[in-house]
Design a protein around this motif. Structure first.
Motif, PDB file in Angstrom:
ATOM      1  N   MET A 118       0.765  -1.406  -0.131  1.00 41.74           N
ATOM      2  CA  MET A 118      -0.194  -0.453  -0.016  1.00 41.74           C
ATOM      3  C   MET A 118       0.954   0.683  -0.055  1.00 41.74           C
ATOM      4  O   MET A 118       2.256   1.689   0.374  1.00 41.74           O
ATOM      5  CB  MET A 118      -0.804  -0.322   0.877  1.00 41.74           C
ATOM      6  N   ASN A 119       0.149   2.236  -0.825  1.00 40.63           N
ATOM      7  CA  ASN A 119       0.877   3.370  -0.328  1.00 40.63           C
ATOM      8  C   ASN A 119       1.381   4.226   0.535  1.00 40.63           C
ATOM      9  O   ASN A 119       0.272   3.719   1.418  1.00 40.63           O
ATOM     10  CB  ASN A 119       0.316   4.336  -1.615  1.00 40.63           C
ATOM     11  N   SER A 120       2.580   4.309   0.907  1.00 44.56           N
ATOM     12  CA  SER A 120       2.761   5.538   2.375  1.00 44.56           C
ATOM     13  C   SER A 120       2.616   6.582   2.556  1.00 44.56           C
ATOM     14  O   SER A 120       3.262   6.715   3.406  1.00 44.56           O
ATOM     15  CB  SER A 120       3.223   4.696   2.958  1.00 44.56           C
ATOM     16  N   SER A 121       1.880   6.949   0.844  1.00 41.31           N
ATOM     17  CA  SER A 121       2.182   8.262   1.000  1.00 41.31           C
ATOM     18  C   SER A 121       0.985   9.714   2.323  1.00 41.31           C
ATOM     19  O   SER A 121       0.151   8.506   2.017  1.00 41.31           O
ATOM     20  CB  SER A 121       2.164   9.207  -0.104  1.00 41.31           C
ATOM     21  N   GLY A 122       1.440  10.827   2.615  1.00 39.65           N
ATOM     22  CA  GLY A 122       0.183  11.080   3.594  1.00 39.65           C
ATOM     23  C   GLY A 122       0.260  12.407   3.317  1.00 39.65           C
ATOM     24  O   GLY A 122      -0.307  12.178   2.037  1.00 39.65           O
ATOM     25  N   ILE A 123      -1.102  12.713   4.275  1.00 37.01           N
ATOM     26  CA  ILE A 123      -1.609  14.154   3.577  1.00 37.01           C
ATOM     27  C   ILE A 123      -1.211  15.380   4.982  1.00 37.01           C
ATOM     28  O   ILE A 123      -0.364  14.688   6.002  1.00 37.01           O
ATOM     29  CB  ILE A 123      -3.225  14.075   3.501  1.00 37.01           C
ATOM     30  N   LYS A 124      -0.819  16.187   4.485  1.00 37.50           N
ATOM     31  CA  LYS A 124      -0.371  17.377   5.106  1.00 37.50           C
ATOM     32  C   LYS A 124      -1.233  18.868   4.991  1.00 37.50           C
ATOM     33  O   LYS A 124      -1.538  18.613   3.814  1.00 37.50           O
ATOM     34  CB  LYS A 124       0.917  17.772   4.975  1.00 37.50           C
ATOM     35  N   VAL A 125      -2.298  19.072   5.672  1.00 42.45           N
ATOM     36  CA  VAL A 125      -3.266  19.934   5.750  1.00 42.45           C
ATOM     37  C   VAL A 125      -2.550  21.204   7.220  1.00 42.45           C
ATOM     38  O   VAL A 125      -2.428  20.396   8.241  1.00 42.45           O
ATOM     39  CB  VAL A 125      -4.250  19.112   6.569  1.00 42.45           C
ATOM     40  N   PRO A 126      -3.365  22.262   7.248  1.00 43.70           N
ATOM     41  CA  PRO A 126      -2.879  23.261   8.326  1.00 43.70           C
ATOM     42  C   PRO A 126      -4.105  23.158   9.288  1.00 43.70           C
ATOM     43  O   PRO A 126      -5.216  21.378   8.902  1.00 43.70           O
ATOM     44  CB  PRO A 126      -4.207  24.298   7.384  1.00 43.70           C
ATOM     45  N   ASP A 157      -4.630  26.747  14.613  1.00 40.20           N
ATOM     46  CA  ASP A 157      -3.880  27.605  14.284  1.00 40.20           C
ATOM     47  C   ASP A 157      -3.298  27.172  12.748  1.00 40.20           C
ATOM     48  O   ASP A 157      -2.132  26.313  12.427  1.00 40.20           O
ATOM     49  CB  ASP A 157      -2.334  27.897  15.371  1.00 40.20           C
ATOM     50  N   GLU A 158      -3.621  28.474  12.091  1.00 38.18           N
ATOM     51  CA  GLU A 158      -3.198  27.872  10.254  1.00 38.18           C
ATOM     52  C   GLU A 158      -1.988  27.720   9.525  1.00 38.18           C
ATOM     53  O   GLU A 158      -1.774  27.423   9.067  1.00 38.18           O
ATOM     54  CB  GLU A 158      -5.080  27.933   9.495  1.00 38.18           C
ATOM     55  N   THR A 159      -1.323  28.411  10.673  1.00 38.18           N
ATOM     56  CA  THR A 159       0.235  28.482  10.383  1.00 38.18           C
ATOM     57  C   THR A 159       0.607  27.508  11.250  1.00 38.18           C
ATOM     58  O   THR A 159       2.202  27.090  10.338  1.00 38.18           O
ATOM     59  CB  THR A 159       1.005  29.549  10.865  1.00 38.18           C
ATOM     60  N   HIS A 160       0.423  26.696  11.647  1.00 39.81           N
ATOM     61  CA  HIS A 160       0.972  24.869  11.975  1.00 39.81           C
ATOM     62  C   HIS A 160       0.398  24.206  11.432  1.00 39.81           C
ATOM     63  O   HIS A 160      -1.097  24.363  10.441  1.00 39.81           O
ATOM     64  CB  HIS A 160       0.310  24.692  13.872  1.00 39.81           C
ATOM     65  N   SER A 161       0.427  22.681  10.890  1.00 42.63           N
ATOM     66  CA  SER A 161       0.387  21.446   9.705  1.00 42.63           C
ATOM     67  C   SER A 161       0.249  20.310  11.306  1.00 42.63           C
ATOM     68  O   SER A 161       0.948  20.638  12.074  1.00 42.63           O
ATOM     69  CB  SER A 161       1.099  21.406   8.739  1.00 42.63           C
ATOM     70  N   ILE A 162      -0.050  19.610  10.180  1.00 43.95           N
ATOM     71  CA  ILE A 162      -0.200  18.015  10.855  1.00 43.95           C
ATOM     72  C   ILE A 162      -0.403  17.445   9.879  1.00 43.95           C
ATOM     73  O   ILE A 162      -1.025  17.802   8.895  1.00 43.95           O
ATOM     74  CB  ILE A 162      -1.377  17.280  11.633  1.00 43.95           C
ATOM     75  N   GLU A 163       1.033  16.338   9.680  1.00 40.76           N
ATOM     76  CA  GLU A 163       0.545  15.667   8.526  1.00 40.76           C
ATOM     77  C   GLU A 163       0.182  13.914   9.036  1.00 40.76           C
ATOM     78  O   GLU A 163       0.404  13.660  10.632  1.00 40.76           O
ATOM     79  CB  GLU A 163       1.936  14.655   8.575  1.00 40.76           C
ATOM     80  N   VAL A 164      -0.845  13.758   8.587  1.00 44.39           N
ATOM     81  CA  VAL A 164      -0.713  12.313   8.741  1.00 44.39           C
ATOM     82  C   VAL A 164      -0.958  10.932   7.361  1.00 44.39           C
ATOM     83  O   VAL A 164      -0.789  11.669   5.972  1.00 44.39           O
ATOM     84  CB  VAL A 164      -3.222  12.142   9.068  1.00 44.39           C
ATOM     85  N   ILE A 165      -0.429  10.165   8.449  1.00 45.64           N
ATOM     86  CA  ILE A 165       0.120   8.950   7.342  1.00 45.64           C
ATOM     87  C   ILE A 165      -0.146   7.200   7.401  1.00 45.64           C
ATOM     88  O   ILE A 165       0.025   6.573   8.649  1.00 45.64           O
ATOM     89  CB  ILE A 165       2.110   8.626   7.040  1.00 45.64           C
ATOM     90  N   LEU A 166      -1.162   6.645   6.519  1.00 49.84           N
ATOM     91  CA  LEU A 166      -1.425   5.372   6.844  1.00 49.84           C
ATOM     92  C   LEU A 166      -0.882   4.479   5.612  1.00 49.84           C
ATOM     93  O   LEU A 166      -0.109   4.821   4.636  1.00 49.84           O
ATOM     94  CB  LEU A 166      -3.104   5.178   6.272  1.00 49.84           C
ATOM     95  N   THR A 167      -0.306   3.413   6.100  1.00 51.40           N
ATOM     96  CA  THR A 167       0.439   2.326   6.070  1.00 51.40           C
ATOM     97  C   THR A 167      -0.305   0.969   6.185  1.00 51.40           C
ATOM     98  O   THR A 167      -1.041   0.687   7.839  1.00 51.40           O
ATOM     99  CB  THR A 167       1.406   2.410   6.392  1.00 51.40           C
ATOM    100  N   PHE A 168      -0.019  -0.222   6.027  1.00 50.82           N
ATOM    101  CA  PHE A 168      -0.487  -1.338   5.870  1.00 50.82           C
ATOM    102  C   PHE A 168       0.505  -2.448   5.994  1.00 50.82           C
ATOM    103  O   PHE A 168       1.233  -2.782   4.524  1.00 50.82           O
ATOM    104  CB  PHE A 168      -1.978  -1.380   5.154  1.00 50.82           C
ATOM    105  N   ILE A 169       1.058  -3.163   7.020  1.00 47.76           N
ATOM    106  CA  ILE A 169       1.756  -3.867   6.891  1.00 47.76           C
ATOM    107  C   ILE A 169       1.261  -5.205   7.434  1.00 47.76           C
ATOM    108  O   ILE A 169       1.053  -5.374   8.652  1.00 47.76           O
ATOM    109  CB  ILE A 169       3.528  -3.131   7.968  1.00 47.76           C
ATOM    110  N   GLU A 170       1.889  -5.820   6.749  1.00 44.35           N
ATOM    111  CA  GLU A 170       1.067  -7.965   7.284  1.00 44.35           C
ATOM    112  C   GLU A 170      -0.688  -8.028   7.314  1.00 44.35           C
ATOM    113  O   GLU A 170      -1.199  -6.906   6.635  1.00 44.35           O
ATOM    114  CB  GLU A 170       1.902  -8.173   8.196  1.00 44.35           C
ATOM    115  N   ASN A 171      -0.659  -7.577   8.500  1.00 44.59           N
ATOM    116  CA  ASN A 171      -2.319  -7.701   9.034  1.00 44.59           C
ATOM    117  C   ASN A 171      -2.284  -7.172   9.673  1.00 44.59           C
ATOM    118  O   ASN A 171      -3.661  -6.639  10.261  1.00 44.59           O
ATOM    119  CB  ASN A 171      -3.148  -8.915   9.979  1.00 44.59           C
ATOM    120  N   GLU A 172      -1.767  -5.715   9.657  1.00 46.86           N
ATOM    121  CA  GLU A 172      -2.008  -3.577  10.415  1.00 46.86           C
ATOM    122  C   GLU A 172      -2.277  -2.964   9.651  1.00 46.86           C
ATOM    123  O   GLU A 172      -1.433  -2.420   8.915  1.00 46.86           O
ATOM    124  CB  GLU A 172      -0.498  -3.683  11.298  1.00 46.86           C
TER     125      GLU A 172
END
Length: 140
Positions: free
Chosen positions: A1-9, A58-73
């Motif tokens: 599975m692609n492990s690229s994530g999303i970074k958002v304000p 605070d929209e000058t801050h951001s979070i990044e979310v990355i989902l990966t699938f490894i074996e059964n997790e």
């Protein structure tokens, strides 16, 4: 599975983008719709806590979310510049008390802990890393 994530304000409107990213990432996995929706809910709650409480929208801050699938997790990592909130030591208000007081909100952490099999929060030196793990059986 692609492990690229999303970074958002850190804005409330970014939560819809995170939900869409999680839903799209999970769509390719042969898992039950209930599990898919539960994971989306848990990630939404964790992201909302980071955005609303950790970063005060605070929209000058951001979070990044990355989902990966490894074996059964299914693993979701949320990288946040705010200090960590120790979910494991959180003492939720009993639901009966919330109903009695008509309190709004406050169930997110309880939902996260109920849905996910593992929840870990670390101080990464420049903020926080939240790791949410759900073990799944494929092919349902």
């Amino acid at each position: 599975m692609n492990s690229s994530g999303i970074k958002v304000p850190c804005t409330k409107s970014s939560l819809a983008l995170i939900r869409e990213y999680i839903e799209n990432s999970l769509q390719s996995l042969p898992i039950d719709d209930i599990i898919r929706n539960q994971i989306t809910l848990a990630v939404d709650e964790a992201s909302a806590n980071c955005i609303i409480h950790g970063n005060k929208c605070d929209e000058t801050h951001s979070i990044e979310v990355i989902l990966t699938f490894i074996e059964n997790e299914i693993r979701v990592e949320i990288f946040d510049s705010a200090p960590p909130y120790q979910i494991q030591t959180h003492q939720p208000i009993p639901i009966q008390e919330k109903i009695k007081c008509a309190a709004k909100g406050g169930l997110g952490i309880s939902l996260i802990l109920k849905i996910m099999d593992e929840v870990d929060v670390k101080d990464n030196g420049f903020g926080s890393t939240y790791k949410l793990i759900k073990r799944v059986v494929l092919g349902l």
